[in-house]
Design an enzyme around this catalytic site. Structure first.
Site, PDB file in Angstrom:
ATOM      1  N   LYS A 194       0.841  -1.198   0.000  1.00 44.42           N
ATOM      2  CA  LYS A 194       0.000   0.000   0.000  1.00 44.42           C
ATOM      3  C   LYS A 194       0.878   1.251   0.000  1.00 44.42           C
ATOM      4  O   LYS A 194       1.810   1.362   0.809  1.00 44.42           O
ATOM      5  CB  LYS A 194      -0.895   0.024   1.241  1.00 44.42           C
ATOM      6  CG  LYS A 194      -1.948  -1.072   1.286  1.00 44.42           C
ATOM      7  CD  LYS A 194      -3.163  -0.692   0.483  1.00 44.42           C
ATOM      8  CE  LYS A 194      -4.299  -1.684   0.671  1.00 44.42           C
ATOM      9  NZ  LYS A 194      -5.475  -1.338  -0.137  1.00 44.42           N
ATOM     10  N   ASP A 215      -5.492 -11.235  -3.816  1.00 41.40           N
ATOM     11  CA  ASP A 215      -4.966 -10.981  -2.470  1.00 41.40           C
ATOM     12  C   ASP A 215      -6.027 -11.379  -1.446  1.00 41.40           C
ATOM     13  O   ASP A 215      -6.671 -10.545  -0.833  1.00 41.40           O
ATOM     14  CB  ASP A 215      -4.523  -9.527  -2.300  1.00 41.40           C
ATOM     15  CG  ASP A 215      -5.598  -8.514  -2.669  1.00 41.40           C
ATOM     16  OD1 ASP A 215      -6.233  -8.691  -3.714  1.00 41.40           O
ATOM     17  OD2 ASP A 215      -5.799  -7.543  -1.909  1.00 41.40           O
ATOM     18  N   ASP A 254      -9.246  -0.939  -9.376  1.00 46.26           N
ATOM     19  CA  ASP A 254      -9.805  -1.595  -8.191  1.00 46.26           C
ATOM     20  C   ASP A 254     -11.043  -0.841  -7.718  1.00 46.26           C
ATOM     21  O   ASP A 254     -12.170  -1.200  -8.043  1.00 46.26           O
ATOM     22  CB  ASP A 254      -8.751  -1.672  -7.087  1.00 46.26           C
ATOM     23  CG  ASP A 254      -9.278  -2.304  -5.805  1.00 46.26           C
ATOM     24  OD1 ASP A 254     -10.426  -2.789  -5.787  1.00 46.26           O
ATOM     25  OD2 ASP A 254      -8.544  -2.317  -4.801  1.00 46.26           O
TER      26      ASP A 254
END
Length: 388
Positions: free
Chosen positions: A187, A354, A281
């Site tokens: 991130k 993920d 996303d």
């Protein structure tokens, strides 16, 4: 028949993104009991963010009251859109009739973004109920091919390290994930110096001197870059970070949620030249979103909560396949239950996803066992997952 309750999750480490840092999450947990069978589901509820994350637990409760106020439709087919596809093949019977009657209630509620996580929660519980009632795995209901692909360990699973001010704390998070996978999702925000330092930290800890390293890296920007940021980062990759470049699989959601697309055409072209993928996303909710973003991305990350459930997620994958885009399965932070829901889609993914909630959440918080296998560092399939 329906039982809704908050699901409090304590996190193993503080989890930071460019808009929040949390040590605890309040998700939603739903049970539906009918004809002696109980279906269950969980919805991940990250902190609200404008134009991105719309729903908290209070909103789920409001949705529940709305759901209870609507009458089901007669002779409804909630899977009409999939009739000409290999997905969601069902046998006629009482279980199918009940499932469709309840889906008819869901489908009378608008797909306003504030409702998507709630609709996913209810749909996932209903489909879990149906599959338990008919002795079928959800992955098989989605499609036989999807189910068969999940039986072999050929999908990569990534572990996420979060964005924190202290880079040493970020790198220490790897100690949790590395026994399970060498595939690491990082991130970041828009600070290139921070990104440089955290990537060097990851490289020094897990890649440098390790000639057997078989993992890949993913950078999750959470909508924090501008086109010039993306191009400057590419310059860094070809200079100071050249040793990391061979391991970088993708950049995820670099662009803001509301943005002018044309400058990103050049970014996509430049990254493709370097064989680095760009995935959307947060921007992906419906198949129309997939269409609108096809010129700026090479792939899409599909999450159940953003897609309103299994049907919306599969529709997004179908559209991505039509447009020759790559596919990824992601999750919101959640327990093993959320991970189990997501694994049912993984056979449709190009490389994997993920699905790492069980590593991010303390063990005492999980209500169910994982339905999949992490292939550990001692295995030739390290970093892959498959159904048990």
């Amino acid at each position: 028949m329906y039982k809704l309750q908050p699901f409090i999750l304590n996190l193993v480490n503080p989890f930071g993104t460019n808009h929040s840092v949390t040590t605890q999450r309040t998700n939603a947990y739903l049970e539906i009991t009918h004809l002696g069978t109980t279906g269950i589901a969980e919805a991940g509820l990250p902190p609200k963010k404008q134009n991105c994350y719309f729903t908290d637990y209070d909103d789920i409760e409001v949705f529940f009251k709305l759901f209870q106020s609507i009458k089901p439709l007669e002779k409804y087919d909630g899977f009409e859109q999939f009739k000409q596809t290999p997905y969601f093949k069902m046998e006629d019977g009482e279980a199918k009739e009940f499932l469709n009657s309840q889906l008819s209630i869901l489908d009378q509620i608008s797909n306003d973004p504030i409702h998507l996580a709630s609709k996913s929660l209810f749909e996932c519980a209903l489909i879990d109920w149906y599959c338990k009632k008919t002795n079928k795995q959800i992955s098989q209901l989605i499609s036989d091919e999807n189910n068969e692909k999940l039986k072999v360990p050929n999908k990569r699973n990534f572990y996420t390290i979060s964005l924190l001010d202290n880079i040493d704390e970020v790198i220490s998070q790897l100690d949790v994930g590395l026994p399970y996978t060498p595939n690491i999702k990082i991130k970041v925000g828009g600070d290139l110096e921070y990104i440089r330092n955290v990537l060097i930290g990851v490289y020094n800890k897990v890649i440098k001197g390790n000639h057997n390293f078989c993992g890949l890296l993913s950078i999750d920007c959470n909508s924090s870059w501008q086109p010039e940021t993306a191009l400057k980062f590419l310059d860094l990759l070809n200079t100071e970070l050249i040793q990391i470049k061979p391991f970088l699989y993708m950049i995820e959601q670099p662009f803001p949620l509301i943005f002018e697309k044309e400058p990103w055409y050049i970014v996509k072209e430049r990254y493709l030249e370097q064989k680095i993928e760009i995935y959307a996303d947060e921007s992906i909710k419906t198949s129309q979103d997939v269409v609108e973003l096809q010129k700026v991305v090479t792939g899409v990350n599909v999450k159940l909560e953003k897609s309103s459930g299994y049907r919306g997620a599969v529709a997004n994958f179908i559209k991505a396949e039509e447009l020759m885009l790559k596919k990824w399965v992601g999750i919101m932070i959640g327990s093993s239950l959320i991970a189990n829901q997501a694994i049912n889609l993984l056979g449709l993914a190009t490389i994997g996803g993920d699905i790492d909630g069980t590593l991010l959440v303390e063990k005492s918080c999980h209500k169910v066992e994982e339905q999949f296998i992490w292939h550990s560092a001692n295995s030739e399939f390290w970093g892959m997952i498959s159904l048990k």
